[in-house]
Scaffold this active site. Sequence first.
Site, mmCIF file in Angstrom:
data_model
loop_
_atom_site.group_PDB
_atom_site.id
_atom_site.type_symbol
_atom_site.label_atom_id
_atom_site.label_comp_id
_atom_site.label_asym_id
_atom_site.label_seq_id
_atom_site.Cartn_x
_atom_site.Cartn_y
_atom_site.Cartn_z
ATOM 1 N N GLU A 1 -14.326 -1.342 -2.033
ATOM 2 C CA GLU A 1 -14.594 -1.482 -0.586
ATOM 3 C C GLU A 1 -15.936 -0.866 -0.192
ATOM 4 O O GLU A 1 -16.245 0.281 -0.571
ATOM 5 C CB GLU A 1 -13.449 -0.815 0.216
ATOM 6 C CG GLU A 1 -13.674 -0.922 1.723
ATOM 7 C CD GLU A 1 -12.440 -0.633 2.561
ATOM 8 O OE1 GLU A 1 -11.325 -0.501 1.998
ATOM 9 O OE2 GLU A 1 -12.602 -0.545 3.791
ATOM 10 N N GLU B 1 -5.292 4.524 -3.304
ATOM 11 C CA GLU B 1 -6.718 4.796 -3.176
ATOM 12 C C GLU B 1 -7.159 5.957 -4.067
ATOM 13 O O GLU B 1 -6.435 6.957 -4.179
ATOM 14 C CB GLU B 1 -7.061 5.126 -1.718
ATOM 15 C CG GLU B 1 -6.806 3.980 -0.762
ATOM 16 C CD GLU B 1 -7.186 4.319 0.681
ATOM 17 O OE1 GLU B 1 -7.777 5.403 0.931
ATOM 18 O OE2 GLU B 1 -6.879 3.504 1.560
ATOM 19 N N ASP C 1 0.827 -1.213 0.000
ATOM 20 C CA ASP C 1 0.000 0.000 0.000
ATOM 21 C C ASP C 1 0.857 1.258 0.000
ATOM 22 O O ASP C 1 1.852 1.342 0.743
ATOM 23 C CB ASP C 1 -0.844 0.023 1.280
ATOM 24 C CG ASP C 1 -2.331 -0.025 1.006
ATOM 25 O OD1 ASP C 1 -2.745 0.183 -0.146
ATOM 26 O OD2 ASP C 1 -3.081 -0.283 1.968
HETATM 27 O O1 KIV Z 1 -5.064 -1.435 4.107
HETATM 28 C C1 KIV Z 1 -5.736 -2.444 3.847
HETATM 29 O O2 KIV Z 1 -5.642 -3.483 4.503
HETATM 30 C C2 KIV Z 1 -6.649 -2.367 2.721
HETATM 31 C C3 KIV Z 1 -7.626 -3.499 2.563
HETATM 32 C C4 KIV Z 1 -8.689 -3.391 3.571
HETATM 33 C C5 KIV Z 1 -8.150 -3.563 1.184
HETATM 34 O O3 KIV Z 1 -6.638 -1.432 1.996
#
Ligand code: KIV
Length: 269
Positions: free
Chosen positions: A186, A123, A91
Site C-alpha cells: 500500500e 499488517e 482482515d
Molecule cells: O482494510 C482494507 O480495506 C485494506 C485495503 C485497503 C487493502 O486493508
Amino acid sequence: MSTLPPAPRQVTVPEFRAAKARGAKLAVVTAYDYSSAKLCDESGVDAILVGDSVGMVVQGHPTSLPVTLDEIIYHTRCVVRGVRRALVVADLPFLTYQVSPRQAVKNAGRLLKEAGAHAVKLEGGVRMQDAVKACVDAGIPVMGHIGLTPQAVHMLGGFKVQREAEALLADAAAVENAGAFSMVVESVPADLGTQITAAVTIPTIGIGAGAGCDGQVLVFHDMLGLYPDFKPKFAKRYADLGTAVKTAMEAYCREVKDGTFPAAEHTFR
Ligand code: KIV
C-alpha cells in the site's frame, strides 16, 4: 477477463498464489455485506477482502483502529453468503494479532471457523513475521500487508506514502519467508512497487503501488463514489453512485410529498 476458474467454482489459495507464475493479474475489492459481495463476485473479482476499512467507510470512524474482531466476523459472514467464486479474505483488526503469535492464531482461526473466511490478512512485515508463520503453521492462509499499514497510522504520522526501499524490501521478504500466499503493498512509489514485486515469488496486490504489482485492490466505496469524506489519489472512481443515490432519494422525497408515490402499480387492491 479473469484467468482463474469461472463461476461457480471457488478460487483456491494455491490458484491465487499461482496466478503470478502465469502472469495473470489479480483483481481484488473490499466488501462488507451480502448484496455488494454478490455483485462483486458475479463481476468476476478474484478475491473479496472484508477489510477493516469498514471502520471508516461503513462505521464513520476517522481510522480503522476501533474495529473489533466480532465486527469483522459479522461482516465476513454476510459476505460469505453472497460469494460463490471469489476467495474471501478477512482482515485481522488492530490488537487482535500484535500481542503474540498465539493471539494471532487464535483470532485468525475464528475468522475461518466462525465466519467462513478462506484466508486472513494482517499488517506488518519483519515485525509480524512470527505471527504470519504461526498462522500458516496452523493451516491458516495469510495475506500480508506492507508499505502504508493503516493500523500504524499514528506511528507513521498519517496516511503517508512509504519510501524506505531497504526496509520495505526486508518486509516483503519477511512476509514471503513466513509463508504468506500473497501480500498487499500500500502507498509506495510505483518503481518501488515494481521492485518489491520482482523480489518475491508470491503475488503483490497493490493499492497506490503502481501498475507493476501482480494485482490491485480498491475499497468498494472509494471506487464507486460512496465515501465522501476522503478520496485517495490512487482510488480510481469507476462510478459516481453517491450522486445517483442522492438524485434517487431526492425524487423519492419529492414524490412522497407531492403524493405521486405510491402510484396504482405499487398499490394492493
Ligand atoms: O482494510 C482494507 O480495506 C485494506 C485495503 C485497503 C487493502 O486493508
